[in-house]
Write a protein that holds these residues in place. Structure first.
Motif, PDB file in Angstrom:
ATOM      1  N   ASP A   9      -5.136  -9.609 -12.183  1.00  0.00           N
ATOM      2  CA  ASP A   9      -4.403 -10.163 -11.034  1.00  0.00           C
ATOM      3  C   ASP A   9      -3.258  -9.253 -10.628  1.00  0.00           C
ATOM      4  OD1 ASP A   9      -6.121 -12.299 -10.974  1.00  0.00           O
ATOM      5  OD2 ASP A   9      -4.841 -13.580 -12.225  1.00  0.00           O
ATOM      6  N   ARG A  10      -2.532  -8.754 -11.640  1.00  0.00           N
ATOM      7  CA  ARG A  10      -1.421  -7.861 -11.311  1.00  0.00           C
ATOM      8  C   ARG A  10      -1.920  -6.572 -10.651  1.00  0.00           C
ATOM      9  NH1 ARG A  10       0.247  -7.351 -15.968  1.00  0.00           N
ATOM     10  NH2 ARG A  10      -0.478  -5.217 -16.447  1.00  0.00           N
ATOM     11  N   GLN A  11      -2.997  -6.008 -11.190  1.00  0.00           N
ATOM     12  CA  GLN A  11      -3.544  -4.797 -10.587  1.00  0.00           C
ATOM     13  C   GLN A  11      -4.097  -5.068  -9.193  1.00  0.00           C
ATOM     14  OE1 GLN A  11      -6.476  -3.308 -13.283  1.00  0.00           O
ATOM     15  NE2 GLN A  11      -4.987  -2.864 -14.947  1.00  0.00           N
ATOM     16  N   ARG A  12      -4.664  -6.249  -8.975  1.00  0.00           N
ATOM     17  CA  ARG A  12      -5.208  -6.587  -7.654  1.00  0.00           C
ATOM     18  C   ARG A  12      -4.094  -6.688  -6.614  1.00  0.00           C
ATOM     19  NH1 ARG A  12      -7.263 -10.917  -9.065  1.00  0.00           N
ATOM     20  NH2 ARG A  12      -9.200 -10.056  -9.917  1.00  0.00           N
ATOM     21  N   ILE A  13      -2.985  -7.279  -7.007  1.00  0.00           N
ATOM     22  CA  ILE A  13      -1.846  -7.386  -6.068  1.00  0.00           C
ATOM     23  C   ILE A  13      -1.316  -6.006  -5.729  1.00  0.00           C
ATOM     24  CG2 ILE A  13       0.502  -8.247  -5.826  1.00  0.00           C
ATOM     25  CD1 ILE A  13      -0.360 -10.637  -7.591  1.00  0.00           C
ATOM     26  N   GLN A  14      -1.163  -5.148  -6.750  1.00  0.00           N
ATOM     27  CA  GLN A  14      -0.677  -3.790  -6.487  1.00  0.00           C
ATOM     28  C   GLN A  14      -1.653  -3.011  -5.614  1.00  0.00           C
ATOM     29  OE1 GLN A  14       0.034  -2.043 -10.300  1.00  0.00           O
ATOM     30  NE2 GLN A  14       1.811  -3.369 -10.808  1.00  0.00           N
ATOM     31  N   ALA A  15      -2.938  -3.160  -5.873  1.00  0.00           N
ATOM     32  CA  ALA A  15      -3.930  -2.447  -5.070  1.00  0.00           C
ATOM     33  C   ALA A  15      -3.930  -2.951  -3.643  1.00  0.00           C
ATOM     34  CB  ALA A  15      -5.318  -2.620  -5.696  1.00  0.00           C
ATOM     35  N   ALA A  58      -0.987  -1.377  -1.912  1.00  0.00           N
ATOM     36  CA  ALA A  58      -1.241   0.046  -1.640  1.00  0.00           C
ATOM     37  C   ALA A  58      -2.258   0.202  -0.513  1.00  0.00           C
ATOM     38  CB  ALA A  58      -1.734   0.723  -2.913  1.00  0.00           C
ATOM     39  N   ASN A  59      -3.293  -0.654  -0.501  1.00  0.00           N
ATOM     40  CA  ASN A  59      -4.295  -0.572   0.571  1.00  0.00           C
ATOM     41  C   ASN A  59      -3.691  -0.896   1.924  1.00  0.00           C
ATOM     42  OD1 ASN A  59      -6.407   0.144  -1.104  1.00  0.00           O
ATOM     43  ND2 ASN A  59      -6.906  -2.005  -1.593  1.00  0.00           N
ATOM     44  N   PHE A  66      -1.845   2.140   2.994  1.00  0.00           N
ATOM     45  CA  PHE A  66      -2.774   3.211   3.334  1.00  0.00           C
ATOM     46  C   PHE A  66      -3.462   2.934   4.671  1.00  0.00           C
ATOM     47  CE2 PHE A  66      -7.020   5.106   3.053  1.00  0.00           C
ATOM     48  CZ  PHE A  66      -6.665   6.432   2.892  1.00  0.00           C
ATOM     49  N   GLU A  67      -3.802   1.679   4.919  1.00  0.00           N
ATOM     50  CA  GLU A  67      -4.444   1.341   6.194  1.00  0.00           C
ATOM     51  C   GLU A  67      -3.494   1.589   7.359  1.00  0.00           C
ATOM     52  OE1 GLU A  67      -5.776  -2.609   5.942  1.00  0.00           O
ATOM     53  OE2 GLU A  67      -7.487  -2.180   4.584  1.00  0.00           O
ATOM     54  N   ARG A  68      -2.239   1.259   7.214  1.00  0.00           N
ATOM     55  CA  ARG A  68      -1.279   1.528   8.302  1.00  0.00           C
ATOM     56  C   ARG A  68      -1.173   3.019   8.564  1.00  0.00           C
ATOM     57  NH1 ARG A  68       3.654  -2.664   6.641  1.00  0.00           N
ATOM     58  NH2 ARG A  68       2.471  -4.603   7.082  1.00  0.00           N
ATOM     59  N   GLN A  69      -1.130   3.816   7.472  1.00  0.00           N
ATOM     60  CA  GLN A  69      -1.054   5.256   7.657  1.00  0.00           C
ATOM     61  C   GLN A  69      -2.328   5.774   8.319  1.00  0.00           C
ATOM     62  OE1 GLN A  69      -0.420   7.361   4.030  1.00  0.00           O
ATOM     63  NE2 GLN A  69      -0.170   9.364   5.019  1.00  0.00           N
ATOM     64  N   GLN A  70      -3.495   5.233   7.907  1.00  0.00           N
ATOM     65  CA  GLN A  70      -4.754   5.676   8.494  1.00  0.00           C
ATOM     66  C   GLN A  70      -4.836   5.314   9.967  1.00  0.00           C
ATOM     67  OE1 GLN A  70      -5.858   7.908   5.939  1.00  0.00           O
ATOM     68  NE2 GLN A  70      -7.755   7.296   6.931  1.00  0.00           N
ATOM     69  N   GLN A  71      -4.361   4.157  10.346  1.00  0.00           N
ATOM     70  CA  GLN A  71      -4.359   3.776  11.761  1.00  0.00           C
ATOM     71  C   GLN A  71      -3.495   4.714  12.587  1.00  0.00           C
ATOM     72  OE1 GLN A  71      -3.150  -0.311  11.920  1.00  0.00           O
ATOM     73  NE2 GLN A  71      -5.087  -1.099  10.953  1.00  0.00           N
ATOM     74  N   ARG A  72      -2.334   5.075  12.023  1.00  0.00           N
ATOM     75  CA  ARG A  72      -1.457   6.002  12.743  1.00  0.00           C
ATOM     76  C   ARG A  72      -2.122   7.370  12.898  1.00  0.00           C
ATOM     77  NH1 ARG A  72       2.372   5.000   9.918  1.00  0.00           N
ATOM     78  NH2 ARG A  72       2.292   6.688   8.378  1.00  0.00           N
ATOM     79  N   LEU A  73      -2.742   7.858  11.814  1.00  0.00           N
ATOM     80  CA  LEU A  73      -3.445   9.148  11.908  1.00  0.00           C
ATOM     81  C   LEU A  73      -4.640   9.063  12.860  1.00  0.00           C
ATOM     82  CD1 LEU A  73      -3.461  10.209   8.129  1.00  0.00           C
ATOM     83  CD2 LEU A  73      -2.030  11.135   9.982  1.00  0.00           C
TER      84      LEU A  73
END
Length: 386
Positions: free
Chosen positions: A318-324, A327-328, A331-338
């Motif tokens: 659960d902790r790793q899922r929240i962190q992922a 992070a996703n 990353f998606e916001r950065q990908q949309q900007r690019l």
């Protein structure tokens, strides 16, 4: 200097024949190669059309042979029917002729007027009858007519003699007529018998042919049935022997089985040592019961340990899922900007390329592609195998 011989234009040399043969061989090879290359169906499918054509030809020959056999059998059947009809018609015709001959004989030689008793039923008897008295010597005068009395019959001897002569003539005439009728009847019977014998011989010949054909067919069927019976008997004998061997093997296995020998290992099955067959199980001893309780305690402790590990693992996941997920999202916001920046740069590049392409098309149409090919240009392809 040696003088070269001059070849006349009208004289054919052996070299000319060789060259002509070589040219014709090359031309035929070129035509065969073109027929294979330019035939799209044979080139794509790759079928052997000659073999197919030979098979079709053989099939047609076989069908024609079968058709000829059926037609021959039909013609033979029609011929037999025609012969039977002809024989039947001849028999009816001979019967009609015989009846007609008998009727003609009766009309010619057995008329009512020629009978001895015809005077008793003659319809013209009164017209033919003599008067009551013609003279004193009239023989028709009866006693009741009072025309002639006892002792006055002076011509009794001549009359009796005439009557006897007449009876003899009648008897001779009847014998002659009866002999002629018998001869005619005998000749008619002989002709009928001869014709009937000819028909019987023809029918016997046809019957012999039919019996020979049936005998051949029956022999073939008998041989086939005999072979079938032998095969069935052999198969049943093998099955019976196999069944007896199986029964003996089953009896031996049952006698030597663990069930009858009460082997304790008979209750075990391949699925696990803790599982047994209920109908073969003889019960547990004390060692097995203690071992089962010890294993159950170990399983309880192991299950508790696994539950604790699973809870800790779920917490870590659960902790790793929240962190992922966090992070996703970044990353998606950065990908949309690019992606927006790349799309903007790609649109500018496509616009530039479209302008360059339009300029190139205008240049090709106005400067380069000024001489278009005609239909004669395309007919020069696919003419040879080279």
């Amino acid at each position: 200097m040696p003088v070269k011989p001059v070849r006349s234009r009208n004289v054919v040399q052996p070299q000319d024949y060789k060259e002509a043969v070589a040219l014709e061989r090359k031309r035929q090879a070129e035509l065969q190669l073109q027929s294979r290359w330019f035939n799209a169906r044979e080139r794509l499918i790759g079928g052997d059309y000659d073999a197919w054509a030979a098979q079709v030809h053989d099939r047609k020959i076989q069908e024609a042979t079968e058709k000829g056999k059926h037609e021959m059998m039909g013609a033979e059947m029609r011929q037999n029917d025609r012969i039977a009809c002809i024989l039947d018609e001849r028999q009816r015709k001979d019967k009609r002729n015989l009846q007609k001959a008998i009727s003609d004989f009766r009309q010619a030689f057995q008329k009512p007027e020629s009978r001895r008793e015809f005077d008793l039923s003659d319809p013209l008897a009164l017209r033919k009858d003599m008067p009551a008295r013609v003279s004193d010597q009239d023989v028709s005068c009866t006693v009741s007519g009072l025309q002639k009395f006892m002792g006055e019959d002076l011509s009794a001897r001549e009359r009796k003699k005439a009557q006897e002569e007449q009876n003899r003539e009648w008897a001779l005439e009847q014998q002659r007529m009866w002999s002629d009728a018998l001869a005619d009847h005998r000749s008619a019977e002989d002709a009928f018998t001869k014709t009937r014998l000819e028909f019987d011989q023809t029918a016997m010949h046809l019957q012999k042919l039919e019996l020979a054909t049936k005998r051949t067919v029956c022999a073939a069927v008998k041989d086939f049935n005999k072979n079938q019976i032998l095969e069935v008997a052999e198969r049943r004998r093998r099955e019976r022997r196999q069944e007896e061997e199986d029964n003996m093997a089953e009896i031996a296995n049952m006698l030597q089985s663990d069930f009858l020998s009460e082997n304790p290992q008979q209750a075990a099955i391949p699925l696990g040592s803790h599982r047994v067959v209920p109908d073969r199980w003889k019960g547990l001893n004390k060692e097995q019961l203690e071992e089962i309780r010890l294993i159950q305690k170990q399983q309880i402790h192991e299950k508790q340990r696994l539950q604790e590990e699973e809870k800790q693992r779920d917490f870590d996941l659960d902790r790793q899922r929240i962190q992922a997920a966090r992070a996703n999202l970044l990353f998606e916001r950065q990908q949309q900007r690019l992606s927006r920046e790349l799309r903007r740069a790609m649109d500018n590049k496509n616009l530039q390329l479209a302008r360059e392409h339009k300029d190139m098309q205008d240049y090709l149409k106005e400067q380069v592609y000024t001489n278009y090919p005609t239909a004669q240009y395309f007919t020069q392809f696919n003419t040879t195998s080279k």
